[in-house]
Design a protein around this motif. Sequence first.
Motif, PDB file in Angstrom:
ATOM      1  N   CYS A 168      19.775  62.042 117.179  1.00 39.90           N
ATOM      2  CA  CYS A 168      21.198  61.960 117.132  1.00 39.90           C
ATOM      3  C   CYS A 168      22.100  61.872 118.341  1.00 39.90           C
ATOM      4  CB  CYS A 168      21.988  63.219 116.384  1.00 39.90           C
ATOM      5  SG  CYS A 168      22.099  64.657 117.412  1.00 39.90           S
ATOM      6  N   THR A 169      23.296  61.696 118.282  1.00 35.56           N
ATOM      7  CA  THR A 169      24.189  61.445 119.683  1.00 35.56           C
ATOM      8  C   THR A 169      24.264  62.522 120.582  1.00 35.56           C
ATOM      9  OG1 THR A 169      26.167  62.221 118.697  1.00 35.56           O
ATOM     10  CG2 THR A 169      25.696  59.903 118.559  1.00 35.56           C
ATOM     11  N   GLY A 170      24.020  63.672 119.981  1.00 33.27           N
ATOM     12  CA  GLY A 170      23.812  64.849 120.886  1.00 33.27           C
ATOM     13  C   GLY A 170      25.081  65.396 121.206  1.00 33.27           C
ATOM     14  N   ASP A 171      26.114  64.989 120.857  1.00 35.64           N
ATOM     15  CA  ASP A 171      27.686  65.464 121.006  1.00 35.64           C
ATOM     16  C   ASP A 171      28.157  66.279 120.019  1.00 35.64           C
ATOM     17  OD1 ASP A 171      28.359  63.348 119.337  1.00 35.64           O
ATOM     18  OD2 ASP A 171      29.389  62.382 120.801  1.00 35.64           O
ATOM     19  N   GLY A 172      27.336  66.375 118.872  1.00 33.85           N
ATOM     20  CA  GLY A 172      28.122  67.257 117.753  1.00 33.85           C
ATOM     21  C   GLY A 172      28.832  66.273 116.721  1.00 33.85           C
ATOM     22  N   THR A 173      28.539  65.176 116.822  1.00 30.11           N
ATOM     23  CA  THR A 173      29.730  64.155 116.144  1.00 30.11           C
ATOM     24  C   THR A 173      28.663  63.615 114.492  1.00 30.11           C
ATOM     25  OG1 THR A 173      29.167  62.369 117.038  1.00 30.11           O
ATOM     26  CG2 THR A 173      31.249  63.747 117.640  1.00 30.11           C
ATOM     27  N   VAL A 214       7.081  59.583 122.244  1.00 26.99           N
ATOM     28  CA  VAL A 214       8.100  59.095 121.408  1.00 26.99           C
ATOM     29  C   VAL A 214       9.101  58.316 122.036  1.00 26.99           C
ATOM     30  CG1 VAL A 214      10.189  60.148 120.411  1.00 26.99           C
ATOM     31  CG2 VAL A 214       8.006  61.479 120.272  1.00 26.99           C
ATOM     32  N   VAL A 215       9.220  57.150 121.493  1.00 27.61           N
ATOM     33  CA  VAL A 215      10.397  56.202 122.172  1.00 27.61           C
ATOM     34  C   VAL A 215      11.542  56.121 121.506  1.00 27.61           C
ATOM     35  CG1 VAL A 215      10.603  53.873 122.828  1.00 27.61           C
ATOM     36  CG2 VAL A 215       8.209  54.633 122.903  1.00 27.61           C
ATOM     37  N   THR A 216      12.535  56.439 122.315  1.00 28.12           N
ATOM     38  CA  THR A 216      13.865  56.569 121.719  1.00 28.12           C
ATOM     39  C   THR A 216      14.536  55.061 121.917  1.00 28.12           C
ATOM     40  OG1 THR A 216      15.038  57.583 123.535  1.00 28.12           O
ATOM     41  CG2 THR A 216      14.385  58.937 121.740  1.00 28.12           C
ATOM     42  N   ALA A 217      15.405  54.655 121.016  1.00 26.56           N
ATOM     43  CA  ALA A 217      15.833  53.156 121.078  1.00 26.56           C
ATOM     44  C   ALA A 217      17.153  53.599 121.938  1.00 26.56           C
ATOM     45  CB  ALA A 217      16.252  52.807 120.037  1.00 26.56           C
ATOM     46  N   ALA A 218      17.509  52.282 122.553  1.00 24.38           N
ATOM     47  CA  ALA A 218      18.662  51.905 123.401  1.00 24.38           C
ATOM     48  C   ALA A 218      19.814  52.049 122.467  1.00 24.38           C
ATOM     49  CB  ALA A 218      18.658  51.087 124.414  1.00 24.38           C
ATOM     50  N   ALA A 219      20.364  53.142 121.901  1.00 26.18           N
ATOM     51  CA  ALA A 219      21.472  53.178 121.029  1.00 26.18           C
ATOM     52  C   ALA A 219      21.893  54.822 121.113  1.00 26.18           C
ATOM     53  CB  ALA A 219      20.777  53.148 119.558  1.00 26.18           C
ATOM     54  N   ALA A 220      23.128  54.940 121.033  1.00 24.23           N
ATOM     55  CA  ALA A 220      23.871  56.092 121.140  1.00 24.23           C
ATOM     56  C   ALA A 220      23.377  57.202 120.057  1.00 24.23           C
ATOM     57  CB  ALA A 220      25.420  55.970 120.919  1.00 24.23           C
ATOM     58  N   THR A 221      23.183  56.405 118.997  1.00 28.39           N
ATOM     59  CA  THR A 221      22.446  57.544 117.700  1.00 28.39           C
ATOM     60  C   THR A 221      21.053  58.101 118.197  1.00 28.39           C
ATOM     61  OG1 THR A 221      21.652  55.631 116.700  1.00 28.39           O
ATOM     62  CG2 THR A 221      23.639  56.338 115.998  1.00 28.39           C
ATOM     63  N   GLN A 222      20.381  57.560 119.207  1.00 23.99           N
ATOM     64  CA  GLN A 222      19.189  58.218 119.635  1.00 23.99           C
ATOM     65  C   GLN A 222      19.339  58.830 121.265  1.00 23.99           C
ATOM     66  OE1 GLN A 222      15.688  56.248 118.573  1.00 23.99           O
ATOM     67  NE2 GLN A 222      16.774  55.015 117.115  1.00 23.99           N
ATOM     68  N   ASN A 223      20.620  59.093 121.628  1.00 25.09           N
ATOM     69  CA  ASN A 223      20.625  59.911 123.070  1.00 25.09           C
ATOM     70  C   ASN A 223      19.829  61.098 122.927  1.00 25.09           C
ATOM     71  OD1 ASN A 223      22.290  57.839 123.902  1.00 25.09           O
ATOM     72  ND2 ASN A 223      24.360  58.963 123.837  1.00 25.09           N
TER      73      ASN A 223
END
Length: 145
Positions: free
Chosen positions: A68-73, A87-96
């Motif tokens: 998720c974004t990690g900011d609670g939104t 685990v590879v997270t994508a360069a997208a805010a939804t995977q921060n």
Amino acid sequence: MAQKGLGAGFNTSPAADGVWINLKDAGAIAFLCYLSGAAGDTYTLQEAKTSGGTGAQNLAIVTEYHTCTGDGTDTWTRRTQAAAATVVTAAAATQNAMVVEVLNTSLSDTYKYVKLTSTGAGTVNALTHNLMTQRAAANLPAMGA
């Protein structure tokens, strides 16, 4: 009735990037990771027999993680993959933010320690849970001992 979690439900090591964590007194561990800026990161899971890394090897059991974004939104998104040690997270805010969990029964025989290491600048917080013995926070054992 509500009770405090530290010591009763979990123990934590907030600066756990690349740190061996002992699972002998916990049923599982959740690694909570974060890297802002939609940069993406790669996290590698390993197991060892001792806190010094004796017998260290990749633990290729990760088939599920959440981001998720990690900011609670937003809510967590479940992601799946073929069993791997990374685990590879994508360069997208939804995977921060990323969470991956490991059960102590997933470790190889005679292995008691796990670590998750970021190859980038991601932070890693280790949270052991399903504690075998519940105690006051001040009486918790060191997580790497």
